[in-house]
Motif scaffolding. Sequence first.
Motif, PDB file in Angstrom:
ATOM      1  N   LYS A 138       0.864  -1.181   0.000  1.00 25.66           N
ATOM      2  CA  LYS A 138       0.000   0.000   0.000  1.00 25.66           C
ATOM      3  C   LYS A 138       0.902   1.234   0.000  1.00 25.66           C
ATOM      4  O   LYS A 138       2.040   1.175   0.473  1.00 25.66           O
ATOM      5  N   ASN A 139       0.396   2.341  -0.504  1.00 30.34           N
ATOM      6  CA  ASN A 139       1.160   3.586  -0.499  1.00 30.34           C
ATOM      7  C   ASN A 139       0.896   4.406   0.754  1.00 30.34           C
ATOM      8  O   ASN A 139       1.078   5.631   0.762  1.00 30.34           O
ATOM      9  N   GLU A 140       0.485   3.721   1.782  1.00 28.31           N
ATOM     10  CA  GLU A 140       0.177   4.342   3.064  1.00 28.31           C
ATOM     11  C   GLU A 140       0.339   3.298   4.160  1.00 28.31           C
ATOM     12  O   GLU A 140       0.541   2.106   3.864  1.00 28.31           O
ATOM     13  N   PRO A 141       0.271   3.690   5.417  1.00 35.26           N
ATOM     14  CA  PRO A 141       0.390   2.703   6.495  1.00 35.26           C
ATOM     15  C   PRO A 141      -0.685   1.622   6.412  1.00 35.26           C
ATOM     16  O   PRO A 141      -1.731   1.801   5.773  1.00 35.26           O
ATOM     17  N   LEU A 142      -0.433   0.513   7.084  1.00 37.61           N
ATOM     18  CA  LEU A 142      -1.370  -0.599   7.115  1.00 37.61           C
ATOM     19  C   LEU A 142      -2.729  -0.174   7.648  1.00 37.61           C
ATOM     20  O   LEU A 142      -3.776  -0.559   7.128  1.00 37.61           O
ATOM     21  N   PHE A 143      -2.735   0.635   8.707  1.00 35.66           N
ATOM     22  CA  PHE A 143      -3.977   1.167   9.281  1.00 35.66           C
ATOM     23  C   PHE A 143      -3.671   2.461  10.010  1.00 35.66           C
ATOM     24  O   PHE A 143      -2.510   2.773  10.283  1.00 35.66           O
ATOM     25  N   ASP A 144      -4.705   3.200  10.324  1.00 34.60           N
ATOM     26  CA  ASP A 144      -4.549   4.458  11.048  1.00 34.60           C
ATOM     27  C   ASP A 144      -5.708   4.637  12.016  1.00 34.60           C
ATOM     28  O   ASP A 144      -6.829   4.948  11.624  1.00 34.60           O
ATOM     29  N   TYR A 145      -5.411   4.419  13.307  1.00 41.80           N
ATOM     30  CA  TYR A 145      -6.415   4.626  14.343  1.00 41.80           C
ATOM     31  C   TYR A 145      -6.221   5.958  15.057  1.00 41.80           C
ATOM     32  O   TYR A 145      -6.801   6.194  16.114  1.00 41.80           O
ATOM     33  N   GLY A 146      -5.372   6.800  14.494  1.00 37.47           N
ATOM     34  CA  GLY A 146      -5.183   8.123  15.069  1.00 37.47           C
ATOM     35  C   GLY A 146      -4.165   8.180  16.184  1.00 37.47           C
ATOM     36  O   GLY A 146      -4.088   9.191  16.890  1.00 37.47           O
ATOM     37  N   TYR A 147      -3.374   7.120  16.364  1.00 38.26           N
ATOM     38  CA  TYR A 147      -2.330   7.138  17.382  1.00 38.26           C
ATOM     39  C   TYR A 147      -1.095   6.399  16.877  1.00 38.26           C
ATOM     40  O   TYR A 147      -1.146   5.617  15.928  1.00 38.26           O
ATOM     41  N   ALA A 148       0.051   6.655  17.514  1.00 39.28           N
ATOM     42  CA  ALA A 148       1.330   6.093  17.098  1.00 39.28           C
ATOM     43  C   ALA A 148       1.384   4.592  17.387  1.00 39.28           C
ATOM     44  O   ALA A 148       1.001   4.143  18.475  1.00 39.28           O
ATOM     45  N   THR A 149       1.876   3.819  16.408  1.00 42.85           N
ATOM     46  CA  THR A 149       1.986   2.371  16.553  1.00 42.85           C
ATOM     47  C   THR A 149       3.360   1.903  16.072  1.00 42.85           C
ATOM     48  O   THR A 149       3.905   2.421  15.094  1.00 42.85           O
ATOM     49  N   ILE A 150       3.920   0.893  16.767  1.00 40.78           N
ATOM     50  CA  ILE A 150       5.224   0.337  16.410  1.00 40.78           C
ATOM     51  C   ILE A 150       5.238  -1.161  16.707  1.00 40.78           C
ATOM     52  O   ILE A 150       4.258  -1.734  17.199  1.00 40.78           O
ATOM     53  N   ASP A 151       6.373  -1.811  16.373  1.00 35.90           N
ATOM     54  CA  ASP A 151       6.700  -3.169  16.835  1.00 35.90           C
ATOM     55  C   ASP A 151       5.615  -4.206  16.542  1.00 35.90           C
ATOM     56  O   ASP A 151       5.123  -4.896  17.445  1.00 35.90           O
ATOM     57  N   TYR A 163      -2.582 -14.117  13.506  1.00 30.98           N
ATOM     58  CA  TYR A 163      -2.881 -13.146  14.545  1.00 30.98           C
ATOM     59  C   TYR A 163      -1.818 -12.053  14.518  1.00 30.98           C
ATOM     60  O   TYR A 163      -0.627 -12.324  14.376  1.00 30.98           O
ATOM     61  N   PHE A 164      -2.269 -10.826  14.683  1.00 27.39           N
ATOM     62  CA  PHE A 164      -1.412  -9.650  14.538  1.00 27.39           C
ATOM     63  C   PHE A 164      -1.298  -8.938  15.885  1.00 27.39           C
ATOM     64  O   PHE A 164      -2.304  -8.664  16.544  1.00 27.39           O
ATOM     65  N   TYR A 165      -0.066  -8.637  16.282  1.00 27.97           N
ATOM     66  CA  TYR A 165       0.193  -7.944  17.546  1.00 27.97           C
ATOM     67  C   TYR A 165       1.007  -6.685  17.257  1.00 27.97           C
ATOM     68  O   TYR A 165       1.870  -6.675  16.375  1.00 27.97           O
ATOM     69  N   PHE A 166       0.737  -5.626  17.982  1.00 27.91           N
ATOM     70  CA  PHE A 166       1.478  -4.387  17.790  1.00 27.91           C
ATOM     71  C   PHE A 166       1.458  -3.581  19.082  1.00 27.91           C
ATOM     72  O   PHE A 166       0.773  -3.931  20.056  1.00 27.91           O
ATOM     73  N   VAL A 167       2.208  -2.483  19.072  1.00 27.98           N
ATOM     74  CA  VAL A 167       2.336  -1.641  20.263  1.00 27.98           C
ATOM     75  C   VAL A 167       1.759  -0.253  20.003  1.00 27.98           C
ATOM     76  O   VAL A 167       2.073   0.374  18.978  1.00 27.98           O
ATOM     77  N   ARG A 168       0.914   0.190  20.895  1.00 28.35           N
ATOM     78  CA  ARG A 168       0.509   1.599  20.905  1.00 28.35           C
ATOM     79  C   ARG A 168       1.613   2.343  21.634  1.00 28.35           C
ATOM     80  O   ARG A 168       1.834   2.157  22.838  1.00 28.35           O
ATOM     81  N   ASP A 169       2.335   3.183  20.895  1.00 25.29           N
ATOM     82  CA  ASP A 169       3.588   3.746  21.396  1.00 25.29           C
ATOM     83  C   ASP A 169       3.376   4.842  22.440  1.00 25.29           C
ATOM     84  O   ASP A 169       2.448   5.653  22.342  1.00 25.29           O
ATOM     85  N   CYS A 170       4.300   4.856  23.403  1.00 23.87           N
ATOM     86  CA  CYS A 170       4.208   5.790  24.521  1.00 23.87           C
ATOM     87  C   CYS A 170       4.398   7.244  24.112  1.00 23.87           C
ATOM     88  O   CYS A 170       4.060   8.152  24.882  1.00 23.87           O
ATOM     89  N   GLU A 221       6.705  -3.510  25.082  1.00 17.85           N
ATOM     90  CA  GLU A 221       6.895  -3.367  23.646  1.00 17.85           C
ATOM     91  C   GLU A 221       7.613  -4.591  23.086  1.00 17.85           C
ATOM     92  O   GLU A 221       7.930  -5.539  23.819  1.00 17.85           O
ATOM     93  N   GLY A 222       7.865  -4.591  21.776  1.00 19.06           N
ATOM     94  CA  GLY A 222       8.591  -5.684  21.142  1.00 19.06           C
ATOM     95  C   GLY A 222       7.952  -7.046  21.326  1.00 19.06           C
ATOM     96  O   GLY A 222       8.644  -8.002  21.685  1.00 19.06           O
ATOM     97  N   PRO A 223       6.637  -7.206  21.072  1.00 19.56           N
ATOM     98  CA  PRO A 223       5.995  -8.502  21.308  1.00 19.56           C
ATOM     99  C   PRO A 223       6.416  -9.569  20.296  1.00 19.56           C
ATOM    100  O   PRO A 223       6.740  -9.269  19.146  1.00 19.56           O
ATOM    101  N   TYR A 224       6.415 -10.807  20.751  1.00 17.76           N
ATOM    102  CA  TYR A 224       6.590 -11.970  19.872  1.00 17.76           C
ATOM    103  C   TYR A 224       5.880 -13.146  20.524  1.00 17.76           C
ATOM    104  O   TYR A 224       6.047 -13.384  21.729  1.00 17.76           O
ATOM    105  N   VAL A 225       5.095 -13.893  19.744  1.00 17.40           N
ATOM    106  CA  VAL A 225       4.309 -15.005  20.289  1.00 17.40           C
ATOM    107  C   VAL A 225       4.815 -16.327  19.729  1.00 17.40           C
ATOM    108  O   VAL A 225       5.034 -16.466  18.517  1.00 17.40           O
ATOM    109  N   TYR A 226       4.985 -17.295  20.629  1.00 24.68           N
ATOM    110  CA  TYR A 226       5.428 -18.646  20.249  1.00 24.68           C
ATOM    111  C   TYR A 226       4.527 -19.669  20.943  1.00 24.68           C
ATOM    112  O   TYR A 226       4.183 -19.500  22.120  1.00 24.68           O
TER     113      TYR A 226
END
Length: 327
Positions: A138-151, A163-170, A221-226
């Motif tokens: 995409k020519n834009e971010p994956l999604f935009d909920y109006g707040y900073a996201t990382i990881d 399943y998708f995991y991410f961080v709402r950044d501080c 932050e930095g999630p990973y699931v196993y």
Amino acid sequence: MSKSYTFVNVFTFVVIFLLLFTNDACYKKKESSSVIKTSITGIGDPFILLHEGKYYMYATSASDGFKYFVSENLTDWEEGGYCYKNSPWGECDFWAPEVYYRKGKFYMIYSARWAKNHSLRLGVAVADKPEGPFIDIKNEPLFDYGYATIDATLFTDEDGKEYFYFVRDCSENVINGVHTSVIYYSAINEDLTALIGEPVKISEPDLPWELEKDSTWQWNEGPYVYKHAGKYYLNYSGNCYASRYYSIGCAVSDSPFGPFKKYDQPVLKYKENEYSGPGHNMIFKGKDGKLYTTFHIHTHYDAPSGDRRACITEVYFDEKGEFKILP
């Protein structure tokens, strides 16, 4: 003094000396670190993909994209150059790339700062080869909920569901005056172009080791699931990345979307005179069938900063099912 007496004493001394030396050597071996400290520095957030007998490492590694590294044995690494560059939407802060081989393609999930509003967002790019070049879907971010996201990280269960995991950044998430990084979960569609439903919070800083170092900035932050033996293990990092107290935590659940119960203490933290600030790890299976984790530490033990070194060590599950990292 008789010769026989002298011989007995000399023999006894030699035996005692050998026993002490052997025991001391064994003790030192047990106390030494099992961590592979690679030659890869100036990076952060390493991720390793094993494909067709080669290990590919991706990491926070450039101001305008991502570089990759290749190894046959996890010890000797060569830089391969850029695998991603010329983002159609990101301007800087290219962080935490993860690459997955699925449906004959290589998919990269990454973080970057959106040129539109200078806020952190997540992107997805695809390539035909692990070396890239990765091109945004995409020519834009994956999604935009109006707040900073990382990881972001992607987990595929045994039934094929993802399943998708991410961080709402501080940086933009302030709770009662405290800048707080929080981990979220969401379902994602098959072509990785959109999340399904509203994201659900699954982890936030709430343990003493996650709270006591800083009262105004706190992180999960930095999630990973196993998955192991029917349980879902969430690895994550707490405290500031530029602090020696940056550490890896673990939480376990009966389902990929929680609730996750945290271990009371980190599963990996700084080791005196060995390494500082271990964090942002992921888990992978090696060519030898063993389980490993890669993570970063501070390149300079006495001067923690964003300059970090990629490391690798073995992990395992004990007889009680507890996740362990060999330190």
